[in-house]
Design a protein around this motif. Structure first.
Motif, PDB file in Angstrom:
ATOM      1  N   ARG A  72       0.723  23.850  63.141  1.00  0.00           N
ATOM      2  CA  ARG A  72       2.076  24.411  62.980  1.00  0.00           C
ATOM      3  C   ARG A  72       2.761  23.844  61.735  1.00  0.00           C
ATOM      4  O   ARG A  72       3.482  24.563  61.025  1.00  0.00           O
ATOM      5  CB  ARG A  72       2.917  24.130  64.230  1.00  0.00           C
ATOM      6  CG  ARG A  72       2.390  24.799  65.492  1.00  0.00           C
ATOM      7  CD  ARG A  72       3.393  24.829  66.609  1.00  0.00           C
ATOM      8  NE  ARG A  72       3.852  23.540  67.085  1.00  0.00           N
ATOM      9  CZ  ARG A  72       3.209  22.789  67.989  1.00  0.00           C
ATOM     10  NH1 ARG A  72       2.037  23.207  68.487  1.00  0.00           N
ATOM     11  NH2 ARG A  72       3.712  21.643  68.403  1.00  0.00           N
ATOM     12  N   ILE A  73       2.557  22.565  61.475  1.00  0.00           N
ATOM     13  CA  ILE A  73       3.155  21.957  60.283  1.00  0.00           C
ATOM     14  C   ILE A  73       2.594  22.601  59.022  1.00  0.00           C
ATOM     15  O   ILE A  73       3.345  22.982  58.107  1.00  0.00           O
ATOM     16  CB  ILE A  73       2.903  20.437  60.267  1.00  0.00           C
ATOM     17  CG1 ILE A  73       3.666  19.755  61.400  1.00  0.00           C
ATOM     18  CG2 ILE A  73       3.297  19.829  58.915  1.00  0.00           C
ATOM     19  CD1 ILE A  73       3.302  18.297  61.604  1.00  0.00           C
ATOM     20  N   LEU A  74       1.285  22.741  58.957  1.00  0.00           N
ATOM     21  CA  LEU A  74       0.666  23.309  57.761  1.00  0.00           C
ATOM     22  C   LEU A  74       1.073  24.764  57.562  1.00  0.00           C
ATOM     23  O   LEU A  74       1.226  25.227  56.423  1.00  0.00           O
ATOM     24  CB  LEU A  74      -0.853  23.171  57.848  1.00  0.00           C
ATOM     25  CG  LEU A  74      -1.377  21.726  57.778  1.00  0.00           C
ATOM     26  CD1 LEU A  74      -2.877  21.695  58.024  1.00  0.00           C
ATOM     27  CD2 LEU A  74      -1.025  21.082  56.441  1.00  0.00           C
ATOM     28  N   ALA A  75       1.285  25.483  58.644  1.00  0.00           N
ATOM     29  CA  ALA A  75       1.728  26.869  58.527  1.00  0.00           C
ATOM     30  C   ALA A  75       3.150  26.958  57.979  1.00  0.00           C
ATOM     31  O   ALA A  75       3.513  27.956  57.335  1.00  0.00           O
ATOM     32  CB  ALA A  75       1.650  27.561  59.893  1.00  0.00           C
ATOM     33  N   ALA A  76       3.959  25.926  58.217  1.00  0.00           N
ATOM     34  CA  ALA A  76       5.344  25.916  57.739  1.00  0.00           C
ATOM     35  C   ALA A  76       5.485  25.331  56.344  1.00  0.00           C
ATOM     36  O   ALA A  76       6.560  25.409  55.739  1.00  0.00           O
ATOM     37  CB  ALA A  76       6.219  25.114  58.707  1.00  0.00           C
ATOM     38  N   LEU A  77       4.423  24.764  55.808  1.00  0.00           N
ATOM     39  CA  LEU A  77       4.474  24.082  54.515  1.00  0.00           C
ATOM     40  C   LEU A  77       4.590  25.092  53.376  1.00  0.00           C
ATOM     41  O   LEU A  77       3.832  26.063  53.322  1.00  0.00           O
ATOM     42  CB  LEU A  77       3.200  23.249  54.341  1.00  0.00           C
ATOM     43  CG  LEU A  77       3.104  22.349  53.121  1.00  0.00           C
ATOM     44  CD1 LEU A  77       4.109  21.202  53.215  1.00  0.00           C
ATOM     45  CD2 LEU A  77       1.681  21.804  52.994  1.00  0.00           C
ATOM     46  N   PRO A  78       5.540  24.895  52.432  1.00  0.00           N
ATOM     47  CA  PRO A  78       5.604  25.789  51.275  1.00  0.00           C
ATOM     48  C   PRO A  78       4.267  25.797  50.517  1.00  0.00           C
ATOM     49  O   PRO A  78       3.647  24.740  50.338  1.00  0.00           O
ATOM     50  CB  PRO A  78       6.721  25.182  50.424  1.00  0.00           C
ATOM     51  CG  PRO A  78       7.581  24.449  51.400  1.00  0.00           C
ATOM     52  CD  PRO A  78       6.633  23.905  52.435  1.00  0.00           C
ATOM     53  N   SER A  79       3.835  26.950  50.091  1.00  0.00           N
ATOM     54  CA  SER A  79       2.510  27.090  49.476  1.00  0.00           C
ATOM     55  C   SER A  79       2.354  26.244  48.228  1.00  0.00           C
ATOM     56  O   SER A  79       1.245  25.826  47.877  1.00  0.00           O
ATOM     57  CB  SER A  79       2.238  28.562  49.161  1.00  0.00           C
ATOM     58  OG  SER A  79       3.215  29.061  48.266  1.00  0.00           O
ATOM     59  N   GLU A  80       3.470  25.961  47.535  1.00  0.00           N
ATOM     60  CA  GLU A  80       3.380  25.205  46.289  1.00  0.00           C
ATOM     61  C   GLU A  80       3.417  23.700  46.502  1.00  0.00           C
ATOM     62  O   GLU A  80       3.309  22.927  45.538  1.00  0.00           O
ATOM     63  CB  GLU A  80       4.515  25.606  45.344  1.00  0.00           C
ATOM     64  CG  GLU A  80       5.916  25.180  45.767  1.00  0.00           C
ATOM     65  CD  GLU A  80       6.584  26.176  46.698  1.00  0.00           C
ATOM     66  OE1 GLU A  80       7.812  26.097  46.863  1.00  0.00           O
ATOM     67  OE2 GLU A  80       5.877  27.042  47.267  1.00  0.00           O
ATOM     68  N   HIS A  81       3.554  23.239  47.740  1.00  0.00           N
ATOM     69  CA  HIS A  81       3.630  21.812  48.009  1.00  0.00           C
ATOM     70  C   HIS A  81       2.270  21.251  48.394  1.00  0.00           C
ATOM     71  O   HIS A  81       1.589  21.792  49.272  1.00  0.00           O
ATOM     72  CB  HIS A  81       4.635  21.529  49.122  1.00  0.00           C
ATOM     73  CG  HIS A  81       6.059  21.667  48.701  1.00  0.00           C
ATOM     74  ND1 HIS A  81       7.106  21.257  49.483  1.00  0.00           N
ATOM     75  CD2 HIS A  81       6.616  22.164  47.568  1.00  0.00           C
ATOM     76  CE1 HIS A  81       8.247  21.503  48.859  1.00  0.00           C
ATOM     77  NE2 HIS A  81       7.966  22.062  47.704  1.00  0.00           N
ATOM     78  N   ASP A  82       1.892  20.161  47.756  1.00  0.00           N
ATOM     79  CA  ASP A  82       0.652  19.453  48.055  1.00  0.00           C
ATOM     80  C   ASP A  82       1.002  18.290  48.973  1.00  0.00           C
ATOM     81  O   ASP A  82       1.501  17.252  48.529  1.00  0.00           O
ATOM     82  CB  ASP A  82       0.022  18.948  46.755  1.00  0.00           C
ATOM     83  CG  ASP A  82      -1.294  18.221  46.993  1.00  0.00           C
ATOM     84  OD1 ASP A  82      -1.812  18.283  48.129  1.00  0.00           O
ATOM     85  OD2 ASP A  82      -1.790  17.576  46.054  1.00  0.00           O
ATOM     86  N   PHE A  83       0.763  18.461  50.273  1.00  0.00           N
ATOM     87  CA  PHE A  83       1.232  17.493  51.256  1.00  0.00           C
ATOM     88  C   PHE A  83       0.268  17.448  52.430  1.00  0.00           C
ATOM     89  O   PHE A  83      -0.238  18.483  52.878  1.00  0.00           O
ATOM     90  CB  PHE A  83       2.628  17.897  51.752  1.00  0.00           C
ATOM     91  CG  PHE A  83       3.137  17.047  52.884  1.00  0.00           C
ATOM     92  CD1 PHE A  83       3.647  15.784  52.646  1.00  0.00           C
ATOM     93  CD2 PHE A  83       3.107  17.521  54.192  1.00  0.00           C
ATOM     94  CE1 PHE A  83       4.114  14.999  53.695  1.00  0.00           C
ATOM     95  CE2 PHE A  83       3.571  16.753  55.238  1.00  0.00           C
ATOM     96  CZ  PHE A  83       4.081  15.481  54.995  1.00  0.00           C
ATOM     97  N   THR A  84       0.029  16.235  52.944  1.00  0.00           N
ATOM     98  CA  THR A  84      -0.858  16.037  54.088  1.00  0.00           C
ATOM     99  C   THR A  84      -0.112  15.357  55.225  1.00  0.00           C
ATOM    100  O   THR A  84       0.337  14.213  55.077  1.00  0.00           O
ATOM    101  CB  THR A  84      -2.066  15.170  53.705  1.00  0.00           C
ATOM    102  OG1 THR A  84      -2.782  15.791  52.640  1.00  0.00           O
ATOM    103  CG2 THR A  84      -2.994  14.975  54.900  1.00  0.00           C
ATOM    104  N   PRO A  85       0.051  16.037  56.366  1.00  0.00           N
ATOM    105  CA  PRO A  85       0.638  15.362  57.531  1.00  0.00           C
ATOM    106  C   PRO A  85      -0.411  14.487  58.213  1.00  0.00           C
ATOM    107  O   PRO A  85      -1.554  14.903  58.423  1.00  0.00           O
ATOM    108  CB  PRO A  85       1.055  16.529  58.430  1.00  0.00           C
ATOM    109  CG  PRO A  85       0.099  17.633  58.080  1.00  0.00           C
ATOM    110  CD  PRO A  85      -0.252  17.453  56.626  1.00  0.00           C
TER     111      PRO A  85
END
Length: 361
Positions: free
Chosen positions: A58-71
């Motif tokens: 769910r977190i990855l689905a909400a992540l803006p496509s241009e953001h490089d981020f790992t929960p």
């Protein structure tokens, strides 16, 4: 100093919540931070490997496509946690750590631990496989003053646990007292501690003096100023056992500004700007990178980030970020009570969502 270039930081304690709230607050973390330890105290909590996989999805689905981020996911420790499931989550890279909430200590902690002996099989397994335990370090006994609950937790729970399982990797989260700082500093390097942005800035006067200010109410509650100064000394000392965990914890204003307001301060949008101010005040800007980018990463045994961010100091203070709008309601952003002159200069495509200035919504 006008600019400061540092390795892209990580946040070792953050609350994203879920649903519309998560969609609104997540980009404020993912714009600045490469990774974050995500707290599991949802309703229902993230208890099993399957829960963690679902929440991460769910977190990855909400992540803006241009953001490089790992929960980085955590599991909520309960007295019925299965050690095999916990170990599988860690060994398969699903969960990075386990969170121990004493039952009733904070938001959504009713399912937490009441008897430490009942979770010893899980803790013993964690010690064997090297899985870190993140602890909310407060007792919840009604006869213990709220300002003393961290020190009593160290005496009654944490120190006996560390003596019983000396190989267990432990993070004392959002440490708020000189007692906590001194205890962590006295321990081997398999113990670390996160320090929040807001606890470096506010003391209990911010919550109580001149009227009750619910947006400065958090748990653990802010203490007297001598404790705040001890936290500043620890954060700026260069001691690798101390690192940033914002504990950015959004609640809608309707839940904060009420007869029984929720605990939590939303600091994600301006954390790095506030920290640059604090470290500049302490003459320690050269140690900011270690606190936000290296110490926590090294403790968790992860590679340091390769990308950089640039902090710029403006001659004119920036307009304060008053609040954000979410699908669940308005959330107030932390006001540090000083002019913010530092700003994160983002790479193209990574700017955070716009904030609503005070008085404009």
């Amino acid at each position: 100093m006008k600019t400061l270039t540092i390795t892209r930081p990580d946040d070792w304690h953050v609350h994203f919540r879920d649903g519309p709230m998560m969609h609104a607050v997540l980009p404020h973390t993912s714009a600045d931070f490469a990774r974050a330890i995500v707290m599991p105290n949802l309703e229902p909590p993230v208890v099993t490997k399957a829960d963690a996989i679902a929440y991460r999805t769910r977190i990855l689905a909400a992540l803006p496509s241009e953001h490089d981020f790992t929960p980085l996911m955590t599991l909520y420790l309960t007295e019925s946690t299965e050690p095999d499931d916990l170990a599988a989550a860690f060994e398969e890279g699903v969960a990075t750590a386990v969170k121990l909430y004493p039952a009733g200590a904070t938001t959504n902690s009713a399912s937490g631990v009441r008897d430490i002996d009942k979770v010893m099989p899980a803790l013993e397994r964690m010690a064997r496989i090297g899985m870190p335990l993140c602890v909310h370090g407060e007792v919840t006994d009604s006869d213990i003053d709220i300002f003393d609950r961290e020190a009593v937790f160290i005496e009654r729970v944490l120190d006996p646990l560390c003596r019983r399982l000396p190989e267990l990797r432990v993070v004392m989260e959002h440490v708020t007292t000189k007692d906590g700082v001194d205890y962590v500093a006295s321990q081997p390097e398999n113990m670390g501690a996160t320090i929040t942005t807001h606890h470096l800035i506010i003391n209990r006067n911010a919550v109580l003096a001149g009227g009750i200010r619910p947006h400065y109410y958090c748990l653990p509650v802010a203490k007297r100023d001598s404790h705040r100064l001890a936290l500043r000394n620890a954060a700026t000392s260069g001691d690798k056992r101390f690192f940033l965990g914002t504990d950015s914890a959004p609640h809608v204003d309707a839940a904060k500004q009420t007869a029984c307001g929720c605990a939590g301060i939303f600091t994600a949008p301006n954390t790095l700007a506030c920290l640059a101010h604090v470290f500049e005040e302490e003459g320690a800007l050269d140690r900011l990178e270690a606190f936000v980018s290296f110490n926590g990463t090294d403790f968790y045994g992860l590679p340091r980030n390769r990308t950089k961010i640039v902090l710029e100091r403006k001659d004119t203070p920036l307009a304060p970020a008053g609040h954000i709008e979410t699908g669940d309601g308005t959330v107030t952003v932390f006001d540090p009570m000083f002019p913010i002159q530092w700003n994160v200069a983002h790479a193209a495509g990574t700017a955070p969502p716009s904030l609503v200035a005070k008085g404009t919504a």
